[in-house]
Design a protein around this motif. Structure first.
Motif, PDB file in Angstrom:
ATOM      1  N   LEU A  54     -50.208  63.343  -9.577  1.00 16.85           N
ATOM      2  CA  LEU A  54     -50.618  62.419  -8.519  1.00 16.85           C
ATOM      3  C   LEU A  54     -49.750  61.167  -8.446  1.00 16.85           C
ATOM      4  CD1 LEU A  54     -54.490  62.631  -8.940  1.00 16.85           C
ATOM      5  CD2 LEU A  54     -53.040  63.877  -7.319  1.00 16.85           C
ATOM      6  N   GLY A  55     -48.650  61.151  -9.168  1.00 11.96           N
ATOM      7  CA  GLY A  55     -47.713  60.053  -9.034  1.00 11.96           C
ATOM      8  C   GLY A  55     -47.623  59.151 -10.243  1.00 11.96           C
ATOM      9  N   CYS A  56     -46.673  58.249 -10.129  1.00 14.54           N
ATOM     10  CA  CYS A  56     -46.386  57.286 -11.190  1.00 14.54           C
ATOM     11  C   CYS A  56     -47.158  55.998 -10.924  1.00 14.54           C
ATOM     12  CB  CYS A  56     -44.880  57.022 -11.230  1.00 14.54           C
ATOM     13  SG  CYS A  56     -44.422  55.802 -12.464  1.00 14.54           S
ATOM     14  N   LEU A  57     -47.888  55.565 -11.909  1.00 17.19           N
ATOM     15  CA  LEU A  57     -48.771  54.403 -11.783  1.00 17.19           C
ATOM     16  C   LEU A  57     -48.034  53.071 -11.804  1.00 17.19           C
ATOM     17  CD1 LEU A  57     -51.814  53.766 -11.606  1.00 17.19           C
ATOM     18  CD2 LEU A  57     -51.867  53.784 -14.087  1.00 17.19           C
ATOM     19  N   ASN A  58     -46.917  53.001 -12.504  1.00 22.23           N
ATOM     20  CA  ASN A  58     -46.231  51.716 -12.631  1.00 22.23           C
ATOM     21  C   ASN A  58     -44.741  51.807 -12.314  1.00 22.23           C
ATOM     22  OD1 ASN A  58     -45.722  53.193 -14.980  1.00 22.23           O
ATOM     23  ND2 ASN A  58     -45.708  51.403 -16.290  1.00 22.23           N
ATOM     24  N   CYS A  59     -44.359  52.756 -11.475  1.00 22.68           N
ATOM     25  CA  CYS A  59     -42.969  52.855 -11.021  1.00 22.68           C
ATOM     26  C   CYS A  59     -42.747  51.946  -9.818  1.00 22.68           C
ATOM     27  CB  CYS A  59     -42.630  54.293 -10.627  1.00 22.68           C
ATOM     28  SG  CYS A  59     -42.535  55.412 -12.035  1.00 22.68           S
ATOM     29  N   ASP A  60     -41.508  51.611  -9.580  1.00 22.42           N
ATOM     30  CA  ASP A  60     -41.096  50.754  -8.478  1.00 22.42           C
ATOM     31  C   ASP A  60     -41.513  51.337  -7.126  1.00 22.42           C
ATOM     32  OD1 ASP A  60     -38.695  49.949  -6.436  1.00 22.42           O
ATOM     33  OD2 ASP A  60     -39.120  48.360  -7.890  1.00 22.42           O
ATOM     34  N   THR A  61     -41.681  50.484  -6.145  1.00 24.45           N
ATOM     35  CA  THR A  61     -42.086  50.915  -4.801  1.00 24.45           C
ATOM     36  C   THR A  61     -41.063  51.844  -4.145  1.00 24.45           C
ATOM     37  OG1 THR A  61     -41.130  48.927  -3.827  1.00 24.45           O
ATOM     38  CG2 THR A  61     -43.471  48.877  -4.299  1.00 24.45           C
ATOM     39  N   PHE A  62     -39.832  51.847  -4.617  1.00 20.70           N
ATOM     40  CA  PHE A  62     -38.813  52.712  -4.031  1.00 20.70           C
ATOM     41  C   PHE A  62     -38.706  54.065  -4.733  1.00 20.70           C
ATOM     42  CE2 PHE A  62     -37.463  48.353  -3.058  1.00 20.70           C
ATOM     43  CZ  PHE A  62     -37.506  48.434  -1.669  1.00 20.70           C
ATOM     44  N   ASP A  63     -39.403  54.215  -5.843  1.00 21.90           N
ATOM     45  CA  ASP A  63     -39.400  55.487  -6.569  1.00 21.90           C
ATOM     46  C   ASP A  63     -40.188  56.518  -5.759  1.00 21.90           C
ATOM     47  OD1 ASP A  63     -40.361  57.584  -8.449  1.00 21.90           O
ATOM     48  OD2 ASP A  63     -39.393  56.333  -9.962  1.00 21.90           O
ATOM     49  N   LYS A  64     -39.622  57.703  -5.560  1.00 23.47           N
ATOM     50  CA  LYS A  64     -40.285  58.722  -4.733  1.00 23.47           C
ATOM     51  C   LYS A  64     -41.622  59.170  -5.313  1.00 23.47           C
ATOM     52  CE  LYS A  64     -38.220  62.854  -6.682  1.00 23.47           C
ATOM     53  NZ  LYS A  64     -37.799  64.185  -6.388  1.00 23.47           N
ATOM     54  N   ASN A  65     -41.831  59.004  -6.616  1.00 26.61           N
ATOM     55  CA  ASN A  65     -43.077  59.424  -7.257  1.00 26.61           C
ATOM     56  C   ASN A  65     -44.096  58.297  -7.411  1.00 26.61           C
ATOM     57  OD1 ASN A  65     -42.246  62.113  -7.623  1.00 26.61           O
ATOM     58  ND2 ASN A  65     -41.138  61.549  -9.464  1.00 26.61           N
ATOM     59  N   SER A  66     -43.769  57.111  -6.967  1.00 29.94           N
ATOM     60  CA  SER A  66     -44.628  55.953  -7.167  1.00 29.94           C
ATOM     61  C   SER A  66     -45.850  55.967  -6.252  1.00 29.94           C
ATOM     62  CB  SER A  66     -43.836  54.668  -6.903  1.00 29.94           C
ATOM     63  OG  SER A  66     -44.658  53.535  -7.063  1.00 29.94           O
ATOM     64  N   ILE A  67     -46.998  55.600  -6.814  1.00 29.09           N
ATOM     65  CA  ILE A  67     -48.202  55.449  -5.988  1.00 29.09           C
ATOM     66  C   ILE A  67     -48.099  54.192  -5.124  1.00 29.09           C
ATOM     67  CG2 ILE A  67     -49.665  56.658  -7.664  1.00 29.09           C
ATOM     68  CD1 ILE A  67     -50.927  53.773  -8.189  1.00 29.09           C
ATOM     69  N   TRP A  68     -47.092  53.362  -5.378  1.00 27.97           N
ATOM     70  CA  TRP A  68     -46.872  52.122  -4.637  1.00 27.97           C
ATOM     71  C   TRP A  68     -45.894  52.323  -3.473  1.00 27.97           C
ATOM     72  CZ3 TRP A  68     -50.378  48.731  -6.053  1.00 27.97           C
ATOM     73  CH2 TRP A  68     -50.912  48.840  -7.330  1.00 27.97           C
ATOM     74  N   ASN A  69     -45.326  53.510  -3.335  1.00 25.71           N
ATOM     75  CA  ASN A  69     -44.378  53.825  -2.266  1.00 25.71           C
ATOM     76  C   ASN A  69     -45.146  54.436  -1.098  1.00 25.71           C
ATOM     77  OD1 ASN A  69     -42.442  54.879  -0.553  1.00 25.71           O
ATOM     78  ND2 ASN A  69     -41.209  55.774  -2.176  1.00 25.71           N
ATOM     79  N   SER A  70     -45.407  53.640  -0.087  1.00 28.55           N
ATOM     80  CA  SER A  70     -46.226  54.103   1.045  1.00 28.55           C
ATOM     81  C   SER A  70     -45.539  55.181   1.877  1.00 28.55           C
ATOM     82  CB  SER A  70     -46.630  52.924   1.929  1.00 28.55           C
ATOM     83  OG  SER A  70     -45.494  52.260   2.421  1.00 28.55           O
ATOM     84  N   TYR A  71     -44.246  55.409   1.639  1.00 30.46           N
ATOM     85  CA  TYR A  71     -43.522  56.466   2.341  1.00 30.46           C
ATOM     86  C   TYR A  71     -43.384  57.729   1.492  1.00 30.46           C
ATOM     87  CZ  TYR A  71     -42.390  52.602   5.385  1.00 30.46           C
ATOM     88  OH  TYR A  71     -42.492  51.524   6.225  1.00 30.46           O
ATOM     89  N   GLY A  72     -43.782  57.648   0.251  1.00 23.89           N
ATOM     90  CA  GLY A  72     -43.678  58.781  -0.660  1.00 23.89           C
ATOM     91  C   GLY A  72     -44.946  59.620  -0.652  1.00 23.89           C
TER      92      GLY A  72
END
Length: 140
Positions: free
Chosen positions: A35-53
């Protein structure tokens, strides 16, 4: 202490605690759905913080931010946002170490008490509306 100061302090704490370890979410009854990376950068494709990922998009079936998905609904047994979830996402680092379950269910055994988890529990509705803004508050 103002809210801005609190977020600055929390940001420093979280970034220093989690800088060296990458945390990931795994969901489903066997925790076999990434379900994604909890603390990766917003530009990381696996980040839960990347609204485009795939994992940060509010329309993705694999996003904890999608209120209509199994992993983001406030009624799903697989969602961190359900107070009754039986199978909420597990938080695991890159070495497979378990950091508890991300869940609002206060009765769930091994519920995560990480600082980041506590913030997500409290502010998840607000965070969902502004992922990048919250990422900046928490990690930068």
């Amino acid at each position: 202490m103002t809210i801005k100061n609190i977020f600055t302090l929390l940001s420093l704490l979280i970034s220093s605690i989690f800088h060296a370890q990458t945390l990931h979410l795994y969901g489903g009854s066997d925790q076999d759905q990434y379900l994604g990376c909890l603390n990766c950068d917003t530009f990381d494709k696996n980040s839960i913080w990347n609204s485009y990922g795939e994992y940060g998009n509010v329309f993705s079936s694999k996003s904890i931010w999608n209120a209509s998905s199994n992993y983001g609904s406030s009624y799903s047994t697989y969602s961190p946002w359900s107070s009754y979830a039986s199978y909420p996402p597990a938080i695991v680092d890159q070495d497979g170490n378990f950091f508890g379950y991300l869940t609002l269910n206060t009765y769930k055994s091994e519920r995560s008490e990480l600082e980041l988890a506590q913030i997500l529990y409290k502010y998840h509705e607000s965070i969902k509306k502004d992922l990048s803004g919250w990422y900046d508050k928490l990690f930068r």
